[in-house]
Design an enzyme around this catalytic site. Structure first.
Site, PDB file in Angstrom:
ATOM      1  CG  HIS A 110      26.505  -3.509   7.959  1.00 31.75           C
ATOM      2  ND1 HIS A 110      25.271  -4.519   8.104  1.00 31.75           N
ATOM      3  CD2 HIS A 110      26.196  -2.316   7.932  1.00 31.75           C
ATOM      4  CE1 HIS A 110      24.204  -3.599   8.070  1.00 31.75           C
ATOM      5  NE2 HIS A 110      24.561  -2.204   8.148  1.00 31.75           N
ATOM      6  CG  HIS A 115      23.917  -0.620   3.630  1.00 33.29           C
ATOM      7  ND1 HIS A 115      22.767  -0.368   3.719  1.00 33.29           N
ATOM      8  CD2 HIS A 115      24.515  -0.725   4.932  1.00 33.29           C
ATOM      9  CE1 HIS A 115      22.207  -0.282   5.213  1.00 33.29           C
ATOM     10  NE2 HIS A 115      23.235  -0.591   5.752  1.00 33.29           N
ATOM     11  CD  GLU A 157      20.945  -0.882   8.500  1.00 32.53           C
ATOM     12  OE1 GLU A 157      21.413  -2.320   8.260  1.00 32.53           O
ATOM     13  OE2 GLU A 157      21.544  -0.007   8.524  1.00 32.53           O
ATOM     14  CB  SER A 176      26.235  -7.700   6.558  1.00 32.80           C
ATOM     15  OG  SER A 176      25.487  -7.063   7.320  1.00 32.80           O
TER      16      SER A 176
END
Ligand SMILES: [Fe+2]
Length: 237
Positions: A110, A115, A157, A176
Site C-alpha cells: 500500500h 503512495h 487515499e 493498492s
C-alpha cells in the site's frame, strides 16, 4: 538508511510479485496518468521489492520528497510534522500470501506501490506539504486535525479525478486494492463532485469500501482546496 532487501523472505517476494502483477493489469486504464508516469520513473516492477534508498534517490530528484520507515499507522502530530518537511512514512513489511485481497492496516505494498508514484507528481507533492503546513498550525485543535484527516482520506487515499472525459483513480487506498479499483468506478459506487464542506462532514470507514468517492474536476482543484481550508480555519481560530 540501511538497505532493507535482506529483510525479505521468499514469501515476501512472492507477495510483491503477485500483488504487483495483478494490480498493474487492473489499473492500467483507470489510474491517473501521473501515477503511471511515476511508476515508470521509479522503475517499480514485479521481480523486485524496491529499496528505500533507491526510491529516495528518484523522488528526491523529482520533487524533493523522502520516505522513512514506520512500523504502521503513526499519530497525526508526527505524521504532519514529518510531511511538512516532505518526509513520508512507509512500512517495510508485506502482508502474507493469505492476505492478498485485503488487509485493514497499511503494509509496504500500500505505502510504496500506492503512495510513492504520486510523490513524483508536483501537484500531489505540493498538496501534501500544504496540507501538513495547515495541520501544523492547528496541532492542538482536534476539530481541525480531524477535518484535515478527512480531506487526506478522501483525496490522497480514496480520491478520484476527472481526466479528459474519464474519471481516473489517484487515491493510494484504491490503487493498492484489487477489489476497490474495480468497485469505485462501477455502477454500484456513489461518485460525487468534490466539495470541501461535505468532505469535512463525512466520517471515513476503514473496514469496507467507501460509501462515496469525491471526484476532483482536475488535479489543480487541490490548490483551491488548500486555499479554502486555510481561509476556513483562519476565520474560526
Ligand atoms: Fe495510505
Amino acid at each position: 538508511m540501511q538497505a532493507n532487501a535482506l529483510m525479505f523472505c521468499a514469501e515476501d517476494r512472492l507477495v510483491w510479485d503477485q500483488l504487483f502483477t495483478r494490480q498493474i493489469k487492473t489499473i492500467e486504464h483507470v489510474s491517473y496518468a501521473p501515477f503511471k508516469k511515476g511508476l515508470e520513473a521509479l522503475g517499480f516492477h514485479a521481480g523486485h521489492i524496491p529499496r528505500f534508498e533507491e526510491i529516495n534517490e528518484t523522488i528526491g530528484q523529482l520533487t524533493g520528497w523522502q520516505i522513512y520507515p514506520v512500523p504502521g499507522l503513526i499519530d497525526n502530530r508526527h505524521f504532519f510534522e514529518q510531511m511538512m518537511g516532505r518526509r513520508f512514512g512507509s512500512t517495510q513489511w508485506l502482508r502474507k500470501l493469505s492476505q492478498l485481497d485485503y488487509l485493514e492496516e497499511p503494509d509496504m505494498f500500500h505505502d510504496v506501490f500506492g503512495h510513492i508514484p504520486l510523490l513524483t507528481d508536483p501537484a500531489i507533492a505540493e498538496f501534501l506539504e500544504g496540507l501538513a503546513n495547515v495541520a501544523n498550525k492547528h496541532l492542538d485543535n482536534e476539530e481541525v486535525i480531524e477535518a484535515i484527516a478527512r480531506i487526506y482520506w478522501y483525496t490522497v487515499e480514496f480520491g478520484l479525478v476527472q481526466e479528459g472525459t474519464k474519471i481516473k483513480i489517484y487515491g493510494a487506498g484504491i490503487l493498492s486494492s484489487i477489489g476497490e479499483s474495480d468497485f469505485c468506478l462501477s455502477v454500484r459506487a456513489n461518485r460525487i463532485p468534490f466539495d470541501l464542506e461535505k468532505v469535512i462532514d463525512t466520517p471515513y470507514v476503514k473496514d469496507k469500501f467507501q460509501e462515496q468517492y469525491f471526484v476532483l474536476y482536475s488535479i489543480t482543484q487541490l490548490k483551491n482546496v488548500l486555499k479554502n481550508l486555510e481561509m476556513k480555519y483562519k476565520i474560526n481560530n
